[in-house]
Design a protein around this motif. Structure first.
Motif, mmCIF file in Angstrom:
data_model
loop_
_atom_site.group_PDB
_atom_site.id
_atom_site.type_symbol
_atom_site.label_atom_id
_atom_site.label_comp_id
_atom_site.label_asym_id
_atom_site.label_seq_id
_atom_site.Cartn_x
_atom_site.Cartn_y
_atom_site.Cartn_z
ATOM 1 N N ASN A 67 0.710 -1.244 -0.129
ATOM 2 C CA ASN A 67 -0.019 -0.049 0.151
ATOM 3 C C ASN A 67 0.719 1.271 -0.019
ATOM 4 O O ASN A 67 0.713 2.277 -0.349
ATOM 5 C CB ASN A 67 -1.063 -0.032 0.964
ATOM 6 C CG ASN A 67 -0.093 -0.149 2.560
ATOM 7 O OD1 ASN A 67 0.427 -1.270 2.700
ATOM 8 N ND2 ASN A 67 -0.128 0.799 3.395
ATOM 9 N N GLU A 126 -0.368 -8.963 6.889
ATOM 10 C CA GLU A 126 -1.048 -8.079 7.379
ATOM 11 C C GLU A 126 -0.198 -7.474 8.775
ATOM 12 O O GLU A 126 -0.370 -8.176 9.762
ATOM 13 C CB GLU A 126 -2.618 -8.148 7.406
ATOM 14 C CG GLU A 126 -3.310 -6.956 7.680
ATOM 15 C CD GLU A 126 -4.733 -7.038 7.689
ATOM 16 O OE1 GLU A 126 -5.426 -6.032 7.711
ATOM 17 O OE2 GLU A 126 -5.216 -8.230 7.791
ATOM 18 N N TRP A 131 0.168 -3.833 4.204
ATOM 19 C CA TRP A 131 -0.137 -5.094 3.667
ATOM 20 C C TRP A 131 1.412 -5.464 2.966
ATOM 21 O O TRP A 131 1.957 -4.488 2.015
ATOM 22 C CB TRP A 131 -0.943 -5.195 2.605
ATOM 23 C CG TRP A 131 -1.302 -6.720 1.949
ATOM 24 C CD1 TRP A 131 -0.614 -7.265 1.096
ATOM 25 C CD2 TRP A 131 -2.216 -7.678 2.523
ATOM 26 N NE1 TRP A 131 -0.802 -8.636 0.983
ATOM 27 C CE2 TRP A 131 -2.036 -8.944 1.640
ATOM 28 C CE3 TRP A 131 -3.212 -7.409 3.613
ATOM 29 C CZ2 TRP A 131 -2.720 -9.883 1.945
ATOM 30 C CZ3 TRP A 131 -4.085 -8.627 3.776
ATOM 31 C CH2 TRP A 131 -3.859 -9.811 2.932
ATOM 32 N N VAL A 203 -7.593 -7.694 -1.852
ATOM 33 C CA VAL A 203 -7.211 -6.646 -0.782
ATOM 34 C C VAL A 203 -7.769 -5.323 -1.374
ATOM 35 O O VAL A 203 -7.077 -4.860 -2.426
ATOM 36 C CB VAL A 203 -5.829 -6.584 -0.309
ATOM 37 C CG1 VAL A 203 -5.446 -5.678 0.727
ATOM 38 C CG2 VAL A 203 -5.391 -8.025 -0.036
ATOM 39 N N LEU A 205 -7.258 -1.196 -0.837
ATOM 40 C CA LEU A 205 -6.335 -0.470 -0.117
ATOM 41 C C LEU A 205 -6.088 1.005 -0.554
ATOM 42 O O LEU A 205 -6.459 1.070 -1.584
ATOM 43 C CB LEU A 205 -4.807 -1.049 0.059
ATOM 44 C CG LEU A 205 -4.061 -1.499 -1.127
ATOM 45 C CD1 LEU A 205 -3.568 -0.825 -2.012
ATOM 46 C CD2 LEU A 205 -3.125 -2.824 -0.811
ATOM 47 N N VAL A 210 -4.845 -0.524 4.896
ATOM 48 C CA VAL A 210 -5.364 -1.599 4.076
ATOM 49 C C VAL A 210 -6.720 -1.300 4.658
ATOM 50 O O VAL A 210 -7.215 -1.249 5.935
ATOM 51 C CB VAL A 210 -5.065 -3.039 4.601
ATOM 52 C CG1 VAL A 210 -6.157 -4.115 4.267
ATOM 53 C CG2 VAL A 210 -3.707 -3.378 4.098
ATOM 54 N N LYS A 213 -9.862 -6.572 3.334
ATOM 55 C CA LYS A 213 -9.499 -7.786 2.865
ATOM 56 C C LYS A 213 -11.002 -8.567 2.516
ATOM 57 O O LYS A 213 -11.234 -9.156 3.613
ATOM 58 C CB LYS A 213 -8.374 -8.402 3.308
ATOM 59 C CG LYS A 213 -8.457 -8.949 4.743
ATOM 60 C CD LYS A 213 -7.255 -9.634 5.250
ATOM 61 C CE LYS A 213 -7.284 -10.552 6.371
ATOM 62 N NZ LYS A 213 -7.461 -9.872 7.653
#
Length: 285
Positions: A67, A126, A131, A203, A205, A210, A213
């Motif tokens: 991310n 995570e 992430w 996921v 983000l 994040v 998910k």
């Protein structure tokens, strides 16, 4: 004539002896370095008897925070405990670089079957809103030890995912706009987020966090469609998951929808079972 030969031979001999001394010095320095590392590992093991070390002089890691689009790499020693994965540097002090709680481990897998020489494994983690994709490269023997240790401290779901067939699907992260359709069929788009597809989750983000998910085994009714209200605009990927409907506008929407459908289907498949396992096949699990 003899004097000339002696004058030529003597410098060459000195250079040769110098190379030998330099080589011996390098070997002794490496031995002392390894001894210092082993002493420090023994100290850490005394403090934490449950820890298991993966110590391969060729072991390297690459850590990407998906991310944040950041990346770091280096040589490493891995420590595995019942609750954590710890990465140390290969200095004499064996300094801890970072650690992860195993509760944050979302997937691990080797992109290729075992081969002679260096092998690679990927771990998705995570970590406090981030992430991370952590990759290790090491010799085959140490990789087999590492995988066996991971299997002992992770859940059955993760081990099952590890044994599913390759290639493992990874797509993105790709920019996408959440889309909402009104009663007249027109679509309105929210601000862009990013989608990252990996073997167990889709996921969602942004640049800092994040956001969500979504387990792929919950994703269904996947479709790719073009916008009738704006034929030249990006296409849409639609699906349902966790009793919600999702729509995203993104480039190459048909390809993303196909990858999402394939990844979701694989989460429902049982791992490949072999009726008779040879030595190499057992090692490849």
């Amino acid at each position: 004539m003899t004097d000339v030969s002696t004058q030529v031979f003597l410098p060459i001999s000195l250079i040769f002896v110098g190379f030998i001394l330099l080589f011996v010095w390098a070997v002794l320095a490496q031995i002392r370095h390894q001894q210092a590392i082993q002493k420090r590992l023994d100290e850490i093991r005394t403090e934490n008897p449950t820890i298991k070390f993966i110590n391969d002089w060729q072991l390297r890691y690459t850590l990407q925070t998906i991310n944040r689009n950041s990346r770091r790499a280096g040589k490493a020693i891995i420590g595995v405990t019942p609750n954590a994965l710890i990465v140390y540097d290969r200095s004499r002090a064996v300094v801890e670089q970072f650690r992860y709680s195993l509760e944050g481990l979302c997937w691990f897998g080797r992109p290729q079957k075992y081969k002679d020489g260096l092998n690679e494994i990927w771990l998705h983690l995570e970590n406090v809103g981030d992430w991370d994709l952590l990759a290790f490269r090491m010799n085959r023997g140490q990789m087999q030890v590492f995988v066996r240790e991971l299997k002992q401290v992770t859940s059955l779901e993760l081990v099952t995912a590890y044994r599913r067939r390759r290639p493992y699907i990874h797509v993105g992260p790709v920019s996408a706009n959440p889309a909402i359709q009104d009663i007249y069929g027109a679509w309105s788009l929210a601000e862009a987020i990013r989608l990252y597809l990996m073997p167990r989750y889709l996921v969602i983000l942004d640049d800092a966090h994040v956001l969500r998910k979504i387990p792929l085994e919950h994703v269904q009714q996947i479709g790719a469609l073009r916008r009738l209200d704006a034929p030249g605009a990006q296409g849409l990927v639609r699906f349902r998951a966790e009793e919600e409907a999702f729509s995203f506008a993104l480039n190459d929407h048909e390809s993303f929808a196909a990858s999402l459908a394939e990844a979701a289907k694989r989460t429902l498949e049982a791992p490949i079972e072999r009726k008779q396992k040879g030595k190499d096949e057992e090692e490849d699990e």
